[in-house]
Scaffold this motif. Sequence first.
Motif, PDB file in Angstrom:
ATOM      1  N   MET A  98       0.845  -1.191   0.000  1.00  0.00           N
ATOM      2  CA  MET A  98       0.000   0.000   0.000  1.00  0.00           C
ATOM      3  C   MET A  98       0.880   1.241   0.000  1.00  0.00           C
ATOM      4  O   MET A  98       1.939   1.272   0.627  1.00  0.00           O
ATOM      5  CB  MET A  98      -0.899   0.010   1.234  1.00  0.00           C
ATOM      6  CG  MET A  98      -1.710   1.293   1.386  1.00  0.00           C
ATOM      7  SD  MET A  98      -2.544   1.407   2.969  1.00  0.00           S
ATOM      8  CE  MET A  98      -3.090   3.106   2.931  1.00  0.00           C
ATOM      9  N   CYS A 137      -3.846  -1.959  -9.594  1.00  0.00           N
ATOM     10  CA  CYS A 137      -3.828  -0.791  -8.709  1.00  0.00           C
ATOM     11  C   CYS A 137      -5.244  -0.349  -8.359  1.00  0.00           C
ATOM     12  O   CYS A 137      -6.061  -0.072  -9.242  1.00  0.00           O
ATOM     13  CB  CYS A 137      -3.075   0.360  -9.367  1.00  0.00           C
ATOM     14  SG  CYS A 137      -2.976   1.841  -8.335  1.00  0.00           S
ATOM     15  N   LYS A 138      -5.527  -0.260  -7.062  1.00  0.00           N
ATOM     16  CA  LYS A 138      -6.819   0.212  -6.562  1.00  0.00           C
ATOM     17  C   LYS A 138      -6.572   1.509  -5.789  1.00  0.00           C
ATOM     18  O   LYS A 138      -5.649   1.581  -4.979  1.00  0.00           O
ATOM     19  CB  LYS A 138      -7.474  -0.818  -5.637  1.00  0.00           C
ATOM     20  CG  LYS A 138      -7.413  -2.261  -6.142  1.00  0.00           C
ATOM     21  CD  LYS A 138      -8.133  -2.457  -7.461  1.00  0.00           C
ATOM     22  CE  LYS A 138      -8.004  -3.908  -7.933  1.00  0.00           C
ATOM     23  NZ  LYS A 138      -8.592  -4.100  -9.287  1.00  0.00           N
ATOM     24  N   SER A 188      -8.097   5.058  -3.609  1.00  0.00           N
ATOM     25  CA  SER A 188      -9.110   5.828  -2.890  1.00  0.00           C
ATOM     26  C   SER A 188      -8.597   7.260  -2.870  1.00  0.00           C
ATOM     27  O   SER A 188      -7.694   7.593  -2.104  1.00  0.00           O
ATOM     28  CB  SER A 188      -9.285   5.291  -1.468  1.00  0.00           C
ATOM     29  OG  SER A 188     -10.244   6.051  -0.762  1.00  0.00           O
ATOM     30  N   PHE A 222     -12.273   1.783  -2.469  1.00  0.00           N
ATOM     31  CA  PHE A 222     -11.287   1.831  -3.545  1.00  0.00           C
ATOM     32  C   PHE A 222     -11.945   1.471  -4.874  1.00  0.00           C
ATOM     33  O   PHE A 222     -12.893   0.679  -4.916  1.00  0.00           O
ATOM     34  CB  PHE A 222     -10.151   0.836  -3.278  1.00  0.00           C
ATOM     35  CG  PHE A 222      -9.246   1.233  -2.143  1.00  0.00           C
ATOM     36  CD1 PHE A 222      -8.030   1.850  -2.381  1.00  0.00           C
ATOM     37  CD2 PHE A 222      -9.615   0.981  -0.825  1.00  0.00           C
ATOM     38  CE1 PHE A 222      -7.194   2.209  -1.333  1.00  0.00           C
ATOM     39  CE2 PHE A 222      -8.794   1.334   0.229  1.00  0.00           C
ATOM     40  CZ  PHE A 222      -7.577   1.952  -0.026  1.00  0.00           C
ATOM     41  N   ASN A 254      -2.845  -7.297  -6.593  1.00  0.00           N
ATOM     42  CA  ASN A 254      -3.511  -6.070  -6.177  1.00  0.00           C
ATOM     43  C   ASN A 254      -2.664  -5.283  -5.177  1.00  0.00           C
ATOM     44  O   ASN A 254      -2.063  -5.851  -4.261  1.00  0.00           O
ATOM     45  CB  ASN A 254      -4.859  -6.390  -5.531  1.00  0.00           C
ATOM     46  CG  ASN A 254      -5.890  -6.846  -6.548  1.00  0.00           C
ATOM     47  OD1 ASN A 254      -5.718  -6.659  -7.751  1.00  0.00           O
ATOM     48  ND2 ASN A 254      -6.974  -7.453  -6.072  1.00  0.00           N
ATOM     49  N   TYR A 278      -2.775  -1.131  -3.169  1.00  0.00           N
ATOM     50  CA  TYR A 278      -3.724  -0.069  -2.846  1.00  0.00           C
ATOM     51  C   TYR A 278      -3.005   1.264  -2.653  1.00  0.00           C
ATOM     52  O   TYR A 278      -1.880   1.322  -2.154  1.00  0.00           O
ATOM     53  CB  TYR A 278      -4.501  -0.435  -1.577  1.00  0.00           C
ATOM     54  CG  TYR A 278      -5.356  -1.670  -1.759  1.00  0.00           C
ATOM     55  CD1 TYR A 278      -6.706  -1.566  -2.069  1.00  0.00           C
ATOM     56  CD2 TYR A 278      -4.804  -2.946  -1.652  1.00  0.00           C
ATOM     57  CE1 TYR A 278      -7.491  -2.698  -2.263  1.00  0.00           C
ATOM     58  CE2 TYR A 278      -5.573  -4.084  -1.839  1.00  0.00           C
ATOM     59  CZ  TYR A 278      -6.917  -3.953  -2.149  1.00  0.00           C
ATOM     60  OH  TYR A 278      -7.684  -5.071  -2.346  1.00  0.00           O
ATOM     61  N   ALA A 317      -9.837   4.197   4.954  1.00  0.00           N
ATOM     62  CA  ALA A 317      -9.412   3.099   4.082  1.00  0.00           C
ATOM     63  C   ALA A 317      -9.005   1.878   4.903  1.00  0.00           C
ATOM     64  O   ALA A 317      -9.316   0.735   4.544  1.00  0.00           O
ATOM     65  CB  ALA A 317      -8.255   3.559   3.202  1.00  0.00           C
ATOM     66  N   THR A 326     -11.655  -1.122   4.413  1.00  0.00           N
ATOM     67  CA  THR A 326     -11.173  -2.050   3.385  1.00  0.00           C
ATOM     68  C   THR A 326      -9.913  -2.805   3.787  1.00  0.00           C
ATOM     69  O   THR A 326      -9.885  -4.036   3.809  1.00  0.00           O
ATOM     70  CB  THR A 326     -10.904  -1.281   2.072  1.00  0.00           C
ATOM     71  OG1 THR A 326     -12.103  -0.624   1.654  1.00  0.00           O
ATOM     72  CG2 THR A 326     -10.442  -2.235   0.977  1.00  0.00           C
ATOM     73  N   LEU A 327      -8.864  -2.078   4.112  1.00  0.00           N
ATOM     74  CA  LEU A 327      -7.551  -2.710   4.266  1.00  0.00           C
ATOM     75  C   LEU A 327      -7.502  -3.688   5.430  1.00  0.00           C
ATOM     76  O   LEU A 327      -6.876  -4.754   5.333  1.00  0.00           O
ATOM     77  CB  LEU A 327      -6.483  -1.629   4.435  1.00  0.00           C
ATOM     78  CG  LEU A 327      -6.355  -0.654   3.258  1.00  0.00           C
ATOM     79  CD1 LEU A 327      -5.394   0.471   3.600  1.00  0.00           C
ATOM     80  CD2 LEU A 327      -5.897  -1.378   2.004  1.00  0.00           C
ATOM     81  N   TYR A 337      -2.280  -5.927   5.476  1.00  0.00           N
ATOM     82  CA  TYR A 337      -1.767  -4.824   4.674  1.00  0.00           C
ATOM     83  C   TYR A 337      -0.515  -4.259   5.328  1.00  0.00           C
ATOM     84  O   TYR A 337      -0.274  -4.435   6.520  1.00  0.00           O
ATOM     85  CB  TYR A 337      -2.819  -3.718   4.518  1.00  0.00           C
ATOM     86  CG  TYR A 337      -3.093  -2.963   5.803  1.00  0.00           C
ATOM     87  CD1 TYR A 337      -2.423  -1.778   6.096  1.00  0.00           C
ATOM     88  CD2 TYR A 337      -4.004  -3.457   6.743  1.00  0.00           C
ATOM     89  CE1 TYR A 337      -2.652  -1.105   7.282  1.00  0.00           C
ATOM     90  CE2 TYR A 337      -4.240  -2.783   7.930  1.00  0.00           C
ATOM     91  CZ  TYR A 337      -3.563  -1.608   8.194  1.00  0.00           C
ATOM     92  OH  TYR A 337      -3.779  -0.941   9.374  1.00  0.00           O
TER      93      TYR A 337
END
Length: 568
Positions: A1, A41-42, A44, A52, A83, A85, A139, A143-144, A151
């Motif tokens: 990330m 790549c995602k 936010s 994201f 993936n 972030y 985030a 999500t993470l 992460y």
Amino acid sequence: MFITAGQSNTDGRVSNKLLPEYIKKLAIDTVYFKDGAYKYCKISQNRNDGHFIPYFPKGRISEGFWTYDAVTYYLLEQVLQENFYVVKYVVGGTSIQYPNDTAKGRYWSANTEWLEKTVSFEKKGKSLLLSFTDAIDAAIDSTLSKLEGGYQIDAFLWHQGESDDRYAGKYYDNLKAVIAYVRNHLTEKTGKDYSKLPFVFGSIPESNRHYKPEIDAAMKRIANEDPNAYLIDMSAQELQKDRTHFNEKSAEYLGKKVYKTLDKILILNGSGFRVARYKDDKACAISFTFDDGLAEHYSLVAPAMEKLGFRGTFWVNGRTIADTTYQRGFARMTWSQMKKMADKGHEISSHGWAHRNVTKLSPEELHHELEHNDTVIFQNTGVFPRTFCYPGNAKNNETIAFAEKNRIGTRTLQFSVGGKSTRENLDRRLADLLGNKGWGVTMTHGITYGYDHFSDAGIFWEYLKKVKTLEDRIWVGTFREVAAYVKEQKAVTCDVAKTDKGFSVVPRLALDKNLFTEPLTAVIGRKGIKKVAVRQGKKKLKVRILQDKALFDFDPFGGKIDVEVINK
């Protein structure tokens, strides 16, 4: 990330019609290239809901604009193939300093008192820093923290400073505070130690209409002092006609440089190759430096260090050596003694001609204070000094910028080893140095006499011996040696490519090769290595194989390196 922040040159002001061809291929819209998606790549961006979406270059306000990070994320995708972030927060035309009537009433300031009186921009406040950390927190929470594999925040990317041009003299303290605030916030939020989170940032091109030498000097000072701050030189890069924003060439250049820096830090190339932070891949470094050229530096200090295999840095004032009326009753070294020390590998360097406060000198006086002393040292020792120590430790961004011209470095940070030192606090210093993996620069004046001398000189001799017992983890080098190595290590980029027998490395270093002459240590981080053969050009390099790695020293200006690895 990754977390990314800044103003307009981090938001994007280059039309997507000028995207590199390799990114255009990811677009759905093949006319304006406004729509598309990266595979892994995602992002936010400027969101406080923590969600994201697949990344594609879009400006914060208007779609269809890109900047350097589009290239960075693309290159990361090619290597990671999974993936990753990005939390990004950007607002154009914004400064760190507040109040600032050129900054749209929103600021990145980390001033504690001000932050207590305001809230984030989304909550109708003025703090962009709180907006950024709120976005990161959301985030993580939304999500993470729910990712199966967890992460890790790998780096903080930043470009900003144009809107601080009216407050250039405060930029060093302001940016340093922002970096510390974000690192501390992440540590408190996650419970992980992010005090060493890599901070990767670019300077401002000199052609920018908002360019200020003081801001450039502040950025360089932060990069010099913070071992985890990596500055990319953008001084000669092109801009658009507005003389403010990157064009497609400079945006792509910075994006590639950011990727190269991340590759070096995170070892993305898959070969296990990296350039050691310190010589021989030691955990940290220490330079013993001594001020004012006292006679006992020759009679006591140098012999004691030589017995331990150490060499020191001795800062001298030429006028004090030449004229006994300025010695204040303290015996000083002679030039012939310093010549002998230099011949044995000690560094004899400049503390100014007359030990004057350089912040109070005119440009002409400053030039004489530094240049005349350099000349006298060279005439008497045969070695031209390439470092400088500020008399009384008095300095500012302007004098630092002047003093560092045509030098490897200047002493801007140090810790005192002298009359107030105890065995206990010196032991704590060593423990902190090993824990922080930093570069410690000591400042000692007198041992048995003179300013700040020891009441018990045994404390100093025992300290040297204690460092000797830790030399498998601590590199002891002169100030010049360590300063050169650290700058080279930060600046070097390496193109790593697989070959039939192993891999090749092409180092690239945009520093003055006449000034920066320290070999760098390469590390191949693999277990079970049986044999390694390394050549740089026609020269066979010596390799040391340890339990979990192999080491070799190389010339960062020496061209391609071929590595053959045989595992057990």
